[in-house]
Design a protein around this motif. Structure first.
Motif, PDB file in Angstrom:
ATOM      1  N   GLY A 107      -6.117  17.863   4.776  1.00  7.39           N
ATOM      2  CA  GLY A 107      -6.576  16.812   3.882  1.00  7.39           C
ATOM      3  C   GLY A 107      -7.528  15.904   4.623  1.00  7.39           C
ATOM      4  N   PRO A 108      -8.222  15.067   3.890  1.00  8.78           N
ATOM      5  CA  PRO A 108      -9.191  14.158   4.517  1.00  8.78           C
ATOM      6  C   PRO A 108      -8.486  13.071   5.330  1.00  8.78           C
ATOM      7  CG  PRO A 108      -8.973  13.663   2.193  1.00  8.78           C
ATOM      8  CD  PRO A 108      -8.164  14.903   2.436  1.00  8.78           C
ATOM      9  N   ASN A 109      -9.255  12.405   6.175  1.00 10.36           N
ATOM     10  CA  ASN A 109      -8.726  11.264   6.927  1.00 10.36           C
ATOM     11  C   ASN A 109      -8.164  10.240   5.956  1.00 10.36           C
ATOM     12  OD1 ASN A 109      -9.573  12.422   9.295  1.00 10.36           O
ATOM     13  ND2 ASN A 109     -11.422  11.178   9.465  1.00 10.36           N
ATOM     14  N   GLY A 110      -6.996   9.707   6.311  1.00 12.42           N
ATOM     15  CA  GLY A 110      -6.391   8.673   5.485  1.00 12.42           C
ATOM     16  C   GLY A 110      -5.593   9.203   4.303  1.00 12.42           C
ATOM     17  N   ALA A 111      -5.430  10.522   4.205  1.00 18.21           N
ATOM     18  CA  ALA A 111      -4.709  11.096   3.069  1.00 18.21           C
ATOM     19  C   ALA A 111      -3.195  11.003   3.214  1.00 18.21           C
ATOM     20  CB  ALA A 111      -5.116  12.563   2.882  1.00 18.21           C
ATOM     21  N   GLY A 112      -2.705  10.704   4.423  1.00 20.84           N
ATOM     22  CA  GLY A 112      -1.260  10.564   4.627  1.00 20.84           C
ATOM     23  C   GLY A 112      -0.622  11.715   5.379  1.00 20.84           C
ATOM     24  N   LYS A 113      -1.421  12.589   5.984  1.00 15.15           N
ATOM     25  CA  LYS A 113      -0.876  13.749   6.696  1.00 15.15           C
ATOM     26  C   LYS A 113       0.056  13.326   7.839  1.00 15.15           C
ATOM     27  CE  LYS A 113      -4.929  15.196   7.819  1.00 15.15           C
ATOM     28  NZ  LYS A 113      -5.779  14.157   7.222  1.00 15.15           N
ATOM     29  N   SER A 114      -0.407  12.414   8.676  1.00 18.23           N
ATOM     30  CA  SER A 114       0.411  11.967   9.803  1.00 18.23           C
ATOM     31  C   SER A 114       1.664  11.254   9.322  1.00 18.23           C
ATOM     32  CB  SER A 114      -0.390  11.043  10.722  1.00 18.23           C
ATOM     33  OG  SER A 114      -1.438  11.755  11.333  1.00 18.23           O
ATOM     34  N   CYS A 115       1.554  10.479   8.269  1.00 20.08           N
ATOM     35  CA  CYS A 115       2.724   9.791   7.710  1.00 20.08           C
ATOM     36  C   CYS A 115       3.741  10.797   7.187  1.00 20.08           C
ATOM     37  CB  CYS A 115       2.306   8.827   6.608  1.00 20.08           C
ATOM     38  SG  CYS A 115       1.403   7.402   7.228  1.00 20.08           S
ATOM     39  N   LEU A 116       3.268  11.862   6.558  1.00 21.22           N
ATOM     40  CA  LEU A 116       4.161  12.898   6.063  1.00 21.22           C
ATOM     41  C   LEU A 116       4.906  13.562   7.222  1.00 21.22           C
ATOM     42  CD1 LEU A 116       5.258  14.672   3.777  1.00 21.22           C
ATOM     43  CD2 LEU A 116       3.250  16.135   4.079  1.00 21.22           C
ATOM     44  N   VAL A 117       4.190  13.890   8.271  1.00 17.61           N
ATOM     45  CA  VAL A 117       4.825  14.505   9.441  1.00 17.61           C
ATOM     46  C   VAL A 117       5.847  13.552  10.051  1.00 17.61           C
ATOM     47  CG1 VAL A 117       4.405  15.343  11.788  1.00 17.61           C
ATOM     48  CG2 VAL A 117       2.902  16.054   9.928  1.00 17.61           C
ATOM     49  N   LYS A 118       5.515  12.279  10.136  1.00 18.20           N
ATOM     50  CA  LYS A 118       6.448  11.311  10.705  1.00 18.20           C
ATOM     51  C   LYS A 118       7.688  11.129   9.830  1.00 18.20           C
ATOM     52  CE  LYS A 118       2.981   9.000  13.456  1.00 18.20           C
ATOM     53  NZ  LYS A 118       2.172   7.803  13.693  1.00 18.20           N
ATOM     54  N   ARG A 139       0.835  -1.204   0.000  1.00 15.82           N
ATOM     55  CA  ARG A 139       0.000   0.000   0.000  1.00 15.82           C
ATOM     56  C   ARG A 139       0.870   1.254   0.000  1.00 15.82           C
ATOM     57  NH1 ARG A 139      -2.851   2.533   4.751  1.00 15.82           N
ATOM     58  NH2 ARG A 139      -4.214   4.055   3.802  1.00 15.82           N
ATOM     59  N   LYS A 140       0.809   2.023  -1.069  1.00 18.96           N
ATOM     60  CA  LYS A 140       1.559   3.272  -1.158  1.00 18.96           C
ATOM     61  C   LYS A 140       0.751   4.360  -0.469  1.00 18.96           C
ATOM     62  CE  LYS A 140       4.508   4.230  -4.448  1.00 18.96           C
ATOM     63  NZ  LYS A 140       5.145   4.582  -5.707  1.00 18.96           N
ATOM     64  N   VAL A 141       1.347   4.977   0.550  1.00 24.34           N
ATOM     65  CA  VAL A 141       0.671   5.998   1.343  1.00 24.34           C
ATOM     66  C   VAL A 141       0.995   7.394   0.820  1.00 24.34           C
ATOM     67  CG1 VAL A 141       0.423   6.934   3.678  1.00 24.34           C
ATOM     68  CG2 VAL A 141       0.747   4.484   3.351  1.00 24.34           C
ATOM     69  N   LEU A 142       2.245   7.617   0.446  1.00 25.22           N
ATOM     70  CA  LEU A 142       2.681   8.890  -0.130  1.00 25.22           C
ATOM     71  C   LEU A 142       3.421   8.602  -1.425  1.00 25.22           C
ATOM     72  CD1 LEU A 142       4.117  10.532   3.126  1.00 25.22           C
ATOM     73  CD2 LEU A 142       1.918  11.023   2.048  1.00 25.22           C
ATOM     74  N   ASP A 143       3.236   9.469  -2.413  1.00 26.40           N
ATOM     75  CA  ASP A 143       3.833   9.224  -3.729  1.00 26.40           C
ATOM     76  C   ASP A 143       4.510  10.483  -4.249  1.00 26.40           C
ATOM     77  OD1 ASP A 143       4.490   7.850  -6.059  1.00 26.40           O
ATOM     78  OD2 ASP A 143       2.555   8.259  -6.997  1.00 26.40           O
ATOM     79  N   GLN A 144       5.835  10.471  -4.298  1.00 24.44           N
ATOM     80  CA  GLN A 144       6.665  11.512  -4.893  1.00 24.44           C
ATOM     81  C   GLN A 144       6.355  12.908  -4.326  1.00 24.44           C
ATOM     82  OE1 GLN A 144       6.478  11.074  -9.147  1.00 24.44           O
ATOM     83  NE2 GLN A 144       7.681   9.196  -9.087  1.00 24.44           N
ATOM     84  N   ILE A 145       6.501  13.046  -3.005  1.00 19.06           N
ATOM     85  CA  ILE A 145       6.282  14.318  -2.332  1.00 19.06           C
ATOM     86  C   ILE A 145       7.605  15.071  -2.252  1.00 19.06           C
ATOM     87  CG2 ILE A 145       5.568  15.430  -0.166  1.00 19.06           C
ATOM     88  CD1 ILE A 145       3.296  13.902  -1.526  1.00 19.06           C
ATOM     89  N   SER A 146       7.589  16.333  -2.617  1.00 14.03           N
ATOM     90  CA  SER A 146       8.752  17.203  -2.471  1.00 14.03           C
ATOM     91  C   SER A 146       8.313  18.472  -1.765  1.00 14.03           C
ATOM     92  CB  SER A 146       9.351  17.563  -3.836  1.00 14.03           C
ATOM     93  OG  SER A 146       9.869  16.408  -4.469  1.00 14.03           O
ATOM     94  N   LEU A 147       9.099  18.884  -0.781  1.00  9.88           N
ATOM     95  CA  LEU A 147       8.819  20.144  -0.105  1.00  9.88           C
ATOM     96  C   LEU A 147      10.061  20.603   0.639  1.00  9.88           C
ATOM     97  CD1 LEU A 147       8.288  19.963   3.267  1.00  9.88           C
ATOM     98  CD2 LEU A 147       6.362  18.635   2.483  1.00  9.88           C
ATOM     99  N   ALA A 148      10.100  21.889   0.941  1.00 11.97           N
ATOM    100  CA  ALA A 148      11.172  22.473   1.742  1.00 11.97           C
ATOM    101  C   ALA A 148      10.529  23.352   2.806  1.00 11.97           C
ATOM    102  CB  ALA A 148      12.110  23.299   0.863  1.00 11.97           C
TER     103      ALA A 148
END
Length: 114
Positions: A39-50, A19-28
């Motif tokens: 974003g909605p529940n399950g969008a990957g916000k917590s995973c991004l923060v982690k 299961r891919k949770v985040l796909d090709q995210i870039s940020l600074a």
């Protein structure tokens, strides 16, 4: 990584099993910036923060954090073990219960019993 960025993500992806949770995210994230992640529940916000915090390693891409960066983080859900909080006596005897009597004696001397 640019010298001013506190954190940079380059084409980061995160997957758990198939299961891919985040796909090709870039940020600074630069000093003084305020970042809001929505974003909605399950969008990957917590995973991004982690990922940003270094609690997860990306499946693909690179995540760079400034050396000695300190970040405070309060998760939305915090699971605390039923055994917590620990009493001082229990904490002092976690590794070796054979000294419970001497620990109790010391706690009484310093006024740290219940």
């Amino acid at each position: 990584m640019s010298q001013q960025a506190l954190v940079e993500l380059h084409n980061v992806s995160l997957a758990f099993k198939d299961r891919k949770v985040l796909d090709q995210i870039s940020l600074a994230i630069k000093p003084g910036e305020i970042l809001t992640i929505i974003g909605p529940n399950g969008a990957g916000k917590s995973c991004l923060v982690k990922l940003v915090l270094g609690l997860y390693k990306p499946s693909q891409g690179h995540c760079h954090r400034m050396h000695n960066l300190k970040v405070g983080y309060m998760p939305q859900k915090l699971v605390i073990e039923d055994s917590l909080p620990l009493s001082v006596e229990r904490f002092l005897t976690l590794a070796d219960k054979r000294h419970r009597a001497s620990v109790q004696s010391v706690l009484e001397k310093v006024g740290a019993t219940r």
